[in-house]
Design an enzyme around this catalytic site. Structure first.
Site, PDB file in Angstrom:
ATOM      1  N   HIS A  99       0.856  -1.398   0.004  1.00  0.00           N
ATOM      2  CA  HIS A  99      -0.110  -0.008   0.127  1.00  0.00           C
ATOM      3  C   HIS A  99       0.702   1.071   0.237  1.00  0.00           C
ATOM      4  O   HIS A  99       1.762   1.398   0.542  1.00  0.00           O
ATOM      5  CB  HIS A  99      -0.866  -0.014   1.228  1.00  0.00           C
ATOM      6  CG  HIS A  99      -0.402  -0.183   2.465  1.00  0.00           C
ATOM      7  ND1 HIS A  99       0.066  -1.427   2.889  1.00  0.00           N
ATOM      8  CD2 HIS A  99       0.258   0.785   3.359  1.00  0.00           C
ATOM      9  CE1 HIS A  99       0.873  -1.445   3.911  1.00  0.00           C
ATOM     10  NE2 HIS A  99       0.581  -0.125   4.396  1.00  0.00           N
ATOM     11  N   HIS A 101       1.055   5.255   1.098  1.00  0.00           N
ATOM     12  CA  HIS A 101       0.327   6.106   1.915  1.00  0.00           C
ATOM     13  C   HIS A 101       0.446   7.756   1.121  1.00  0.00           C
ATOM     14  O   HIS A 101       1.327   8.027   0.794  1.00  0.00           O
ATOM     15  CB  HIS A 101       1.007   6.428   3.181  1.00  0.00           C
ATOM     16  CG  HIS A 101       1.186   5.175   4.146  1.00  0.00           C
ATOM     17  ND1 HIS A 101       0.478   5.214   5.207  1.00  0.00           N
ATOM     18  CD2 HIS A 101       1.834   3.934   4.103  1.00  0.00           C
ATOM     19  CE1 HIS A 101       0.536   4.253   5.769  1.00  0.00           C
ATOM     20  NE2 HIS A 101       1.318   3.248   5.077  1.00  0.00           N
TER      21      HIS A 101
END
Ligand code: 5GP
Ligand code: ZN
Length: 145
Positions: A99, A101
């Site tokens: 992922h 950010h």
């Protein structure tokens, strides 16, 4: 990937405050933000490491993350954004589904990355750059982590 929390968000098995979705990626608010509006951009397909995410998906992640950053920085509260990606536990990765950010930043948001600046001993930078350059050429033709 039965127990992966982000796969469950992709599949709608647990709720998330989604801000964007397309065929390759999903983006939603981080549940414990550094600043309000902190977003996570993830590949829909499960990959622990970003290094195995296909190039078109990784490209979409960066495109979507940076455009979300633009949306965030245009809001009155913020002036800029950080993109951050932790790959591996020692790097701070807690959720083992790759992922990115997107962290909105303001000049007075009272948040500091603990970023230190070491100095290379004489000759060490050139030596290390040579070693890495050779290994990176090989790594780019591989697909494993
Ligand atoms: P990491 O340290 O792995 O780079 O970051 C994981 C991030 O996922 C953390 O910032 C954490 O707040 C966020 N997070 C963990 N669980 C959930 C969840 O169930 N929902 C959402 N929206 N964010 C989560
Ligand atoms: Zn997953």
């Amino acid at each position: 990937m039965g127990e992966c929390i982000f796969c469950k968000i992709v599949n709608g098995e647990i709720p998330a405050a989604k801000v964007y979705e397309d065929d390759l990626v999903t983006a939603f608010l981080d549940i414990a933000p550094i600043n309000f509006g902190h977003v996570l951009v993830i590949p829909k397909e499960h990959h622990q490491s970003v290094s195995t995410v296909p190039e078109n998906v990784a490209g979409r992640m960066l495109k979507v993350a940076s455009r979300i950053g633009i949306v965030l920085k245009r809001r009155d509260e913020y002036d800029a954004y950080n993109l951050h990606l932790a790959d591996g536990t020692a790097a701070g990765q807690v959720v083992m589904h790759a992922h990115m950010h997107v962290v909105p930043r303001g000049v007075e948001d009272n948040f500091r990355w603990n970023w230190r600046q070491l100095t290379y001993p004489d000759g060490k930078a050139a030596e290390l750059a040579k070693e890495l350059a050779e290994k990176i050429t090989v790594a780019l033709s591989n697909t494993e982590e």
